[in-house]
Design an enzyme around this catalytic site. Structure first.
Site, short mmCIF file in Angstrom:
data_model
loop_
_atom_site.label_atom_id
_atom_site.label_comp_id
_atom_site.label_asym_id
_atom_site.label_seq_id
_atom_site.Cartn_x
_atom_site.Cartn_y
_atom_site.Cartn_z
N HIS A 133 10.09 12.77 -18.09
CA HIS A 133 10.67 13.98 -17.53
C HIS A 133 9.57 15.00 -17.26
CE1 HIS A 133 13.77 11.99 -19.95
NE2 HIS A 133 14.66 12.51 -19.13
N LYS A 159 13.06 5.33 -16.30
CA LYS A 159 13.78 6.52 -15.84
C LYS A 159 12.76 7.63 -15.62
CE LYS A 159 16.93 10.18 -17.26
NZ LYS A 159 17.58 10.85 -18.42
#
EC number: 4.2.1.10
Length: 235
Positions: A133, A159
């Site tokens: 992230h 991700k």
């Protein structure tokens, strides 16, 4: 325009994940009931927001969820560095994940986690989502390709969630989704919110949605996501 990225017809195979982000058990199970009613494909259980979370408490909550539904669980205990709220030490955070990873279908662990600690979680998990992230910017394509490759070298799904500073940044994310299978890609904030819909079209295996309040900037709710995907391709 972005649609030059689309080459031919693509089957939408993404699964809808509803995120449970509640601080106490009462609210967790209220939100779980909504998730069941909404017929999500996965639920993400965010341990880092639960008050006074311990391994034992996490196990108890997971077992109670299993008594309510067999919807697969993605277990997350997000570090503050990557947008989470876990208040204690990194060792405590990892121990909670490690002790409960075998109880769920997927365990999310950050790529930035100490390699030895990360591997302990991976070794105890059924399947893993290795996440990255960045709430400040969208790094270069080359940098993000290295992130994705590193994540897929150790886990089952990669991700990445990044902040776009301009519309061109969102194209970086979409191009990555075109290049990789087993990649969940999110361009955050309102500027990147459309990628949460294009992502599934480009092959993202999971799209994260809000059951009640959004868990990330630009996130749609379950109903909105499903309605749009159905209109796009009989989802």
């Amino acid at each position: 325009m972005i649609f030059f990225l689309l080459e031919g017809e693509r089957e939408i195979i993404t699964e809808i994940c509803g995120s449970i982000i509640e601080s106490n058990e009462k609210d967790i199970f209220k939100t779980l009931d909504k998730a069941v009613d909404l017929d999500v494909n996965y639920i993400e259980l965010r341990l880092d927001v639960i008050e006074n979370i311990t391994s034992k408490k996490a196990t108890s909550i997971i077992e109670k969820i299993r008594n309510v539904t067999d919807i697969p669980i993605i277990l997350t205990n997000r570090t503050k560095y990557e947008g989470g709220y876990f208040p204690s030490t990194e060792e405590d955070r990892i121990k909670i994940l490690m002790d409960n990873a075998s109880l769920v279908e997927y365990t999310d662990i950050e790529l930035s986690t100490n390699e030895n600690l990360r591997q302990e979680v991976i070794d105890n998990a059924n399947r893993t989502i290795i996440s990255y992230h960045n709430f400040e910017k969208t790094p270069s394509s080359e940098y993000l390709e290295n992130v994705v490759n590193s994540a897929l070298n150790v886990g089952d799904i990669a991700k990445i969630a990044v902040k776009p500073l301009n519309i061109e940044d969102t194209y970086v994310l979409l191009r990555l989704l075109m290049e990789y299978d087993d990649l969940i890609g999110i361009s955050m904030d309102k500027l990147g919110s459309y990628t949460r819909i294009l992502g599934p079209i480009l092959g993202s295996p999971v799209t994260y949605t809000a059951i009640t309040d959004e868990s990330a900037p630009g996130q749609f709710d379950v109903k909105t996501t499903r309605d749009i995907l159905k209109k796009l391709k009989n989802y």
